[in-house]
Design a protein around this motif. Structure first.
Motif, PDB file in Angstrom:
ATOM      1  N   GLN A 316       0.834  -1.212   0.000  1.00 18.27           N
ATOM      2  CA  GLN A 316       0.000   0.000   0.000  1.00 18.27           C
ATOM      3  C   GLN A 316       0.862   1.252   0.000  1.00 18.27           C
ATOM      4  OE1 GLN A 316      -2.415  -0.853   3.452  1.00 18.27           O
ATOM      5  NE2 GLN A 316      -4.114  -1.633   2.216  1.00 18.27           N
ATOM      6  N   LYS A 317       1.969   1.228   0.730  1.00 17.24           N
ATOM      7  CA  LYS A 317       2.898   2.355   0.705  1.00 17.24           C
ATOM      8  C   LYS A 317       3.479   2.555  -0.684  1.00 17.24           C
ATOM      9  CE  LYS A 317       4.555   2.205   5.521  1.00 17.24           C
ATOM     10  NZ  LYS A 317       5.757   1.990   6.376  1.00 17.24           N
ATOM     11  N   THR A 318       3.769   1.453  -1.348  1.00 14.61           N
ATOM     12  CA  THR A 318       4.328   1.538  -2.699  1.00 14.61           C
ATOM     13  C   THR A 318       3.318   2.180  -3.647  1.00 14.61           C
ATOM     14  OG1 THR A 318       5.619  -0.475  -2.302  1.00 14.61           O
ATOM     15  CG2 THR A 318       5.320   0.190  -4.582  1.00 14.61           C
ATOM     16  N   GLN A 319       2.049   1.826  -3.496  1.00 14.73           N
ATOM     17  CA  GLN A 319       1.013   2.447  -4.310  1.00 14.73           C
ATOM     18  C   GLN A 319       0.953   3.939  -4.082  1.00 14.73           C
ATOM     19  OE1 GLN A 319      -0.888   0.938  -6.655  1.00 14.73           O
ATOM     20  NE2 GLN A 319      -1.612   3.006  -7.154  1.00 14.73           N
ATOM     21  N   GLY A 320       1.220   4.338  -2.844  1.00 17.68           N
ATOM     22  CA  GLY A 320       1.217   5.765  -2.533  1.00 17.68           C
ATOM     23  C   GLY A 320       2.276   6.534  -3.290  1.00 17.68           C
ATOM     24  N   LEU A 321       3.372   5.907  -3.662  1.00 13.89           N
ATOM     25  CA  LEU A 321       4.412   6.558  -4.452  1.00 13.89           C
ATOM     26  C   LEU A 321       3.872   6.972  -5.825  1.00 13.89           C
ATOM     27  CD1 LEU A 321       7.480   4.263  -3.640  1.00 13.89           C
ATOM     28  CD2 LEU A 321       6.999   6.533  -2.700  1.00 13.89           C
TER      29      LEU A 321
END
Length: 324
Positions: A316-321
Motif C-alpha cells: 500500500q505504501k508503494t502504491q502511494g508513491l
C-alpha cells in the motif's frame, strides 16, 4: 529444511495462507507415510482433495539410494501431495522424470506440481526450458542451510533469472534467501517475483522441532553471526554434498576448529557431546542472514498473520508513491 520442519509446521503455514513444505530428506518412507496420514487426519473436511502441503527432497541423497528414494516418491504420489520440491543434485531431472512416470503417479488423482530450487541463471533456464518445472525457486547467498557457494545475492539472482526467462509461458519464480519480514517479501513482489520462500523465519516458532538451545542461539544471533561453510557438515559427517554447494549457519567453535585444521573425527566427537549437552559452541544451527530481524518465538499462525499484514502495508505504501 530437513530436521527443522514438521507436518504440523507445514500445515499451519498453509492454514495461515501460505504453502507449507516438509523437508523429508533424512526421513524414511514409513515415517513419511505416517506424517502424511497425520496431515490428512488433521483436515477432516478434506475429502478426496490433495494434501495442501508439499514435500522437499535433496537430489544427491535420492541418488545415493535409488530403490528407497523411489519408495519415498511413491509415498508422496500415493498420498496426493500437492507439490514435490527438488534441490541439490547432479541429476535432478532423473527424479523429475520419475515423479512424472511412476506408476504411482498414474494412479494418483492429483499430479503434483514440481518445484526446482536453483542457484544460478543457468540452472533456472535448464529447469524452465528443458525440465518444464512448474515453479522455479531462486535461492540467493543469504539463505540459511545449504545453497550455492558462489551464488550472488537473492536480489541479484532473482533479477537475472527474471531477465533471462521468456515472458510468455515461463514458470513463476519465487525468491528465497535472507527474508524474515513482510516488507522484504513485498520488495521481491515489486521486483517481479511471483512469491517468496521463507525458511529461517519459521525456526523461531513453537511448532519448529529445533531444540530450545538452538532457538536461544537464533535469538542471540546477528546477521554477521552466520557463515557459509562446509565445517558444519564435516562435524555431522555429511560429506555427500556436490562441490558447488555449502551451508550457512551460526559460526561457533566447530567452524573455528575445522578452519584451524583440527581433524574431523575430533570435531565430530565434540559436536556429538555438545548437541547432547546443549552447548552452543558445538551444536549446528542452520539459519540465514535474516535471523537478525527475528526477536521472539511465536506460533506459526501468528507469524503468518504478521507477514500478511506487513506485506499488505508495504504494498500500500508503494502504491502511494504512484499517487504522489
Amino acid at each position: 529444511m530437513a530436521g527443522a520442519t514438521s507436518p504440523t509446521t507445514a500445515l499451519e503455514v498453509t492454514r495461515g495462507g501460505g504453502f507449507g513444505f516438509v523437508g523429508a530428506a533424512f526421513s524414511t518412507p514409513e515415517k513419511l507415510a505416517e506424517d502424511l496420514t497425520f496431515v490428512r487426519d488433521s483436515i477432516p473436511d478434506l475429502g478426496n482433495q490433495p494434501l495442501p502441503i508439499g514435500i522437499g527432497f535433496i537430489g544427491w541423497l535420492l541418488d545415493a539410494k535409488e530403490d528407497v528414494s523411489k519408495q519415498f516418491i511413491d509415498v508422496v504420489l500415493e498420498n496426493d501431495v500437492r507439490a514435490v520440491w527438488l534441490a541439490f543434485g547432479d541429476d535432478v531431472y532423473r527424479w523429475i522424470e520419475y515423479v512424472r512416470s511412476s506408476p504411482a503417479n498414474a494412479r494418483a488423482s492429483h499430479k503434483p506440481l514440481i518445484f526446482v530450487q536453483v542457484t544460478s541463471v543457468e540452472e533456472a533456464l535448464l529447469a524452465a526450458k528443458e525440465w518444464k518445472a512448474d515453479v522455479i525457486v531462486a535461492q540467493g547467498t543469504e539463505a540459511g542451510g545449504h545453497g550455492g557457494a558462489t551464488t550472488p545475492s537473492t536480489f541479484t539472482l532473482v533479477s537475472e533469472i527474471l531477465a533471462a526467462l521468456p515472458g510468455d509461458g515461463a514458470p513463476p519464480v519465487l525468491a528465497a534467501g535472507g527474508m524474515a519480514t513482510g516488507s522484504q517479501v513485498a520488495a521481491y513482489l515489486t521486483l517481479g517475483a511471483a512469491g517468496a520462500v521463507l525458511g529461517t523465519r519459521f525456526l523461531l516458532t513453537t511448532e519448529c522441532p529445533y531444540t530450545d538451545a538452538q532457538k536461544a542461539a537464533l535469538l542471540a544471533a546477528k546477521s554477521g553471526s552466520t557463515v557459509r561453510t562446509m565445517a558444519l557438515d564435516y562435524a555431522r559427517g555429511t560429506y555427500g554434498w556436490p562441490e558447488r554447494l555449502n551451508g550457512r549457519g551460526i559460526r561457533n567453535k566447530i567452524v573455528d576448529e575445522i578452519e584451524a585444521g583440527v581433524p574431523h573425527e575430533i570435531v565430530q566427537e565434540k559436536y556429538k557431546k555438545g548437541t547432547e549437552a546443549n552447548d552452543a559452541d558445538y551444536m549446528v544451527v542452520w539459519c540465514g542472514q535474516g535471523v537478525s530481524l527475528m526477536k521472539e518465538i511465536k506460533p506459526v499462525k501468528d507469524v503468518m498473520a504478521e507477514l500478511h499484514t506487513d506485506i499488505v502495508r508495504q504494498l500500500q505504501k508503494t502504491q502511494g508513491l504512484l499517487d504522489d
